[in-house]
Design an enzyme around this catalytic site. Structure first.
Site, PDB file in Angstrom:
ATOM      1  N   SER A 406       7.080  -1.526   5.550  1.00 49.12           N
ATOM      2  CA  SER A 406       7.195  -0.931   4.216  1.00 49.12           C
ATOM      3  C   SER A 406       8.575  -1.154   3.617  1.00 49.12           C
ATOM      4  O   SER A 406       8.779  -0.854   2.447  1.00 49.12           O
ATOM      5  CB  SER A 406       6.838   0.546   4.247  1.00 49.12           C
ATOM      6  OG  SER A 406       7.516   1.193   5.282  1.00 49.12           O
ATOM      7  N   HIS A 427       1.692  -5.077   2.597  1.00 51.68           N
ATOM      8  CA  HIS A 427       2.060  -3.671   2.712  1.00 51.68           C
ATOM      9  C   HIS A 427       0.943  -2.782   2.178  1.00 51.68           C
ATOM     10  O   HIS A 427       0.733  -2.685   0.975  1.00 51.68           O
ATOM     11  CB  HIS A 427       3.381  -3.415   1.953  1.00 51.68           C
ATOM     12  CG  HIS A 427       3.836  -1.998   2.017  1.00 51.68           C
ATOM     13  ND1 HIS A 427       4.557  -1.390   1.028  1.00 51.68           N
ATOM     14  CD2 HIS A 427       3.645  -1.054   2.971  1.00 51.68           C
ATOM     15  CE1 HIS A 427       4.786  -0.132   1.362  1.00 51.68           C
ATOM     16  NE2 HIS A 427       4.252   0.093   2.534  1.00 51.68           N
ATOM     17  N   GLU A 439       0.737  -4.286  -1.540  1.00 47.84           N
ATOM     18  CA  GLU A 439       1.858  -5.123  -1.979  1.00 47.84           C
ATOM     19  C   GLU A 439       1.810  -6.411  -1.163  1.00 47.84           C
ATOM     20  O   GLU A 439       1.845  -6.367   0.072  1.00 47.84           O
ATOM     21  CB  GLU A 439       3.189  -4.407  -1.742  1.00 47.84           C
ATOM     22  CG  GLU A 439       3.563  -3.417  -2.826  1.00 47.84           C
ATOM     23  CD  GLU A 439       4.926  -2.760  -2.576  1.00 47.84           C
ATOM     24  OE1 GLU A 439       5.739  -2.719  -3.500  1.00 47.84           O
ATOM     25  OE2 GLU A 439       5.167  -2.276  -1.452  1.00 47.84           O
ATOM     26  N   ASN A 477       8.476   1.382  -2.690  1.00 48.63           N
ATOM     27  CA  ASN A 477       9.344   2.272  -1.923  1.00 48.63           C
ATOM     28  C   ASN A 477      10.798   2.204  -2.384  1.00 48.63           C
ATOM     29  O   ASN A 477      11.555   3.154  -2.240  1.00 48.63           O
ATOM     30  CB  ASN A 477       9.239   1.963  -0.422  1.00 48.63           C
ATOM     31  CG  ASN A 477       7.988   2.599   0.177  1.00 48.63           C
ATOM     32  OD1 ASN A 477       7.326   3.406  -0.479  1.00 48.63           O
ATOM     33  ND2 ASN A 477       7.650   2.229   1.394  1.00 48.63           N
TER      34      ASN A 477
END
Ligand code: 3H9
Length: 695
Positions: A406, A427, A439, A477
């Protein structure tokens, strides 16, 4: 005359065939064509009935959404439908595929309705921040009653032909060819001398408690206004003559069309479809994708495996020990049982998946024929590197090696293999078989057909796939880390976590950041903070958030965190111990205290999000603003009716946001360093959306 509607004669029936691929949207040419062809049919001697059918995959998917926001060109859809309904001939709709929004409104303007069993109908205007604006609220409530009509239009859900027949919207459901079925049906109606049957002449339905219905729908909508407005439109139709009800509906529709919420939702509709369309992938063939390997059977690995199994892929999952294999198998079985319960798979498919398509093993050699392997092990670079070295050894040539990291550097992971061109980040978001976002992280050496395969996997898994570049946290993130910081800073300056959660939930987030932290587990952030302190050589420091964890408050999983969950997750109440810990920290740090209004909390939180998002786009980590918008929408609970943080920024105005940031920067110029892209857009009077259109 328009060529979007084909005209043909079948005995005494005029057939109007809508030809506007891909989904027969009611563009200006279609509306004009319907008017002209109705005139033609009525002037055509010997014609006693008109039948409307759609060519291709749908009857009509609704108004042409690309025309919204542009000047309206006559004839307007309500006029077209009134004209159809007022025809002295009998008019019949023969439906297949979807009849949605304006499409269903056309259907309701016809006197009789037949459909194939696979046909589906709905009024999904609320998903665009609108209400039906061409008689849908008036006619559906007359045909189906107020309760059924409100259910359909306030949820926007599609219903089957069978359900539509039950509530009186469809007269006949019949398998076969819509044209043939329709002609036979109209012939039968003519033989019986069936009368015209205009819905507008049906008596208005019974009234309900409108205010109670309005309040209930508003409460369900989490800040979305259009569903509740459906109630007012239906109410108008019950309380006033048909033509006045129609005018009231039209007024609400046009007002909503100008609203920020409809702008946000229409942006979401088109962005959701544009996000996977990358110019560099045009014509690139994905690699074969039949057998997937997953490394690690924890919540994430089991979720990824479940998602792959549900999309028909063969899966081999690797765990370290027989006991871990068994636990992973149980997790997947649990996920699949849920899918079975919700009707996503049949009992037979469930059996086949468990007995034939899934293998759980501790032997890497079983991956020798996998097309793509996704690593979902502990988030630690050394551990990941070990896995990739092993995969490089056992996987066949051309197999894709993917990491579900991540935030770690995918280039660094790729470098330990002999095939960095085959390495990519995929991800997923937890739980991976539920969350829609993927992702696709493209590393420096990733081959283009590997990227195409990442998107193909996302498509098969019915995910929203977003291309991301490599940086700490990728798109989502990285932005999350910044807006979380902004929230933490506000706590130190005087806002309570509960004020912040309430403000953001009022803004439309499913949960505020502190409630999210409780759900994810406070121990995760605690472990990261401890590790970073060890790395920086500053052990022994303990913030209020650490103290909460030291006392065993990890959030929902321990029953207490920022909130107390003794009465259940939904009935959370603030944990009384938290504020005293926070106050002690504020005093120790000596931050100047102030009060925050709800609006100030939202502006500051959103400004941090937009500024970081602008950096992410400016640096090319996200290709387009819409990539950020879709990431936040599908992975982070961002309210769909704002369209995403960058659409929100366009709506509230970039110059004002820049001014806000300059004010915040007076106290912390590092954190609030303005994104160059934001400055540039303001200087050139452009919007983020203009970049979407340029790309
Ligand atoms: C309305 O009707 C208002 C009225 O009450 C009052 C008016 C006065 N317009 O989704 P897909 C495009 S509001 C223009 O990939 P699928 C779509 O962008 C409308 N374009 O396929 C895509 O283009 P591209 C109420 C439309 O099979 C292509 O068609 N109706 C429209 O997965 C294929 O779409 C709705 O809200 C449209 N109405 O799903 C229905 N619809 O290839 C919205 C689609 O360039 N549409 N396109 O990306 C849908 O729900 C789905 O598209 C549908 C097909 C189920 C139809």
């Amino acid at each position: 005359m328009s060529d979007k509607i084909a005209y043909s004669r079948n005995g005494d029936i005029a057939v109007l065939t809508i030809q506007n691929p891909p989904v027969n949207a009611l563009s200006h040419a279609v509306r004009q064509g319907l008017m002209d062809r109705m005139d033609q049919a009525e002037a055509d001697s010997g014609v006693r009935a008109v039948m409307i059918v759609g060519e291709g995959r749908a009857f009509i998917a609704g108004a042409d959404i690309t025309e919204f926001g542009k000047p309206q060109m006559a004839p307007a859809l309500p006029d077209v439908i009134n004209r159809i309904e007022a025809s002295p001939l009998i008019v019949v709709a023969s439906m297949h595929g979807v009849s949605l929004g304006g499409g269903l409104e056309v259907v309701l303007g016809c006197h009789y309705r037949i459909a194939v069993p696979s046909a589906r109908i709905g009024l999904p205007e609320v998903n665009l921040g609108l209400i039906p604006g061409a008689g849908g609220t008036q006619r559906l409530s007359r045909v189906a009653g107020v309760d059924a009509a409100l259910d359909i239009m306030t949820t926007g859900r599609q219903i089957s032909a069978a359900e539509a027949a039950k509530i009186g919207v469809i007269d006949v459901v019949q398998d076969g060819d819509p044209l043939e079925n329709g002609l036979a049906y109209v012939t039968d109606l003519l033989a019986k001398d069936a009368p015209r049957r205009p819905v507008s002449e049906i008596a208005a339905p019974e009234a309900i408690d409108w205010d109670a219905a309005y309040d209930a729908v508003l409460a369900r909508g989490r800040g979305q206004i259009s569903p509740a407005q459906c109630v007012r439109a239906v109410q108008a139709g019950v309380e006033m003559p048909f033509s006045e009800g129609l005018a009231a509906e039209r007024q609400i529709f046009t007002d909503l069309l100008k609203s920020d919420q409809s702008k946000g939702m229409i942006h979401s509709f088109f962005s959701e479809r544009a996000v996977g369309r990358l110019p560099e992938l045009k014509g690139v063939k994905p690699r074969p994708l039949d057998h997937i390997g997953v490394i690690g059977g924890g919540t994430m690995g089991a979720g990824i495996a479940t998602s792959a199994l549900l999309s028909g892929l063969q899966v081999t999952l690797i765990e370290m020990t027989p006991a871990a294999c068994e636990a992973a198998h149980e997790r997947i079985e649990g996920n699949l049982a849920g899918a079975l319960r919700r009707g996503k798979i049949t009992a037979e498919q469930h059996e086949t998946i468990l007995n034939e398509t899934l293998t759980v093993t501790n032997d890497y050699a079983d991956l020798s024929d996998a097309d793509l392997v996704i690593e979902a092990v502990f988030e630690d670079m050394a551990v990941k590197k070990k896995v990739f070295i092993k995969l490089d050894r056992v996987c066949k040539q051309g197999a894709i090696l993917a990491s579900n990291t991540s935030y770690l550097d995918v280039d660094e992971i790729a470098a330990v293999t002999s095939r960095p061109q085959d390495v990519i980040g995929l991800h997923f978001f937890s739980p991976a078989h539920v969350m829609k976002l993927l992702e696709v992280v493209v590393a420096e050496k990733t081959a283009i057909d590997v990227v195409a395969t990442g998107f193909e996997l996302g498509k098969r898994m019915k995910k929203i796939s977003v291309r991301a570049g490599v940086c700490d946290g990728f798109i989502g993130n990285r932005i999350l880390a910044t807006y979380r910081d902004a929230a933490d800073q506000m706590v130190m300056e005087g806002a309570s976590p509960y004020d912040i959660d309430a403000a953001l939930e009022g803004f439309g987030f499913a949960m505020g950041p502190f409630a999210v932290a409780d759900l994810a587990g406070l121990d995760i952030g605690w472990a990261v903070r401890k590790r970073k302190r060890v790395e920086a050589g500053i052990e022994g420091v303990s913030t209020y958030a650490d103290k909460m964890c030291e006392a065993g408050n990890f959030g929902q999983k321990t029953g207490t965190g920022y909130y107390d969950y003794a009465a259940g997750a939904k009935a959370r109440v603030p944990n009384p111990e938290v504020m005293s810990l926070i106050v002690a920290d504020r005093t120790a740090v000596g931050t100047v205290q102030r009060t925050f209004t709800t609006e100030q909390i939202i502006r500051r939180y959103m400004a941090s999000m937009v500024n970081e998002a602008a950096k992410v786009v400016g640096e090319g980590i996200a290709r387009r603003p819409l990539d950020v918008d879709m990431t936040l929408l599908f992975g982070y609970g961002f309210p769909r009716y704002w369209g995403g943080p960058l659409k929100w920024a366009d709506i509230v105005g970039l110059p004002d946001l820049l001014e806000d940031i300059a004010t915040y920067a007076k106290n912390d110029s590092n954190f609030w360093e303005v994104a160059p892209l934001l400055k540039e857009l303001v200087a050139t009077s452009k919007s983020f959306d203009s970049l979407n259109k340029e790309s």
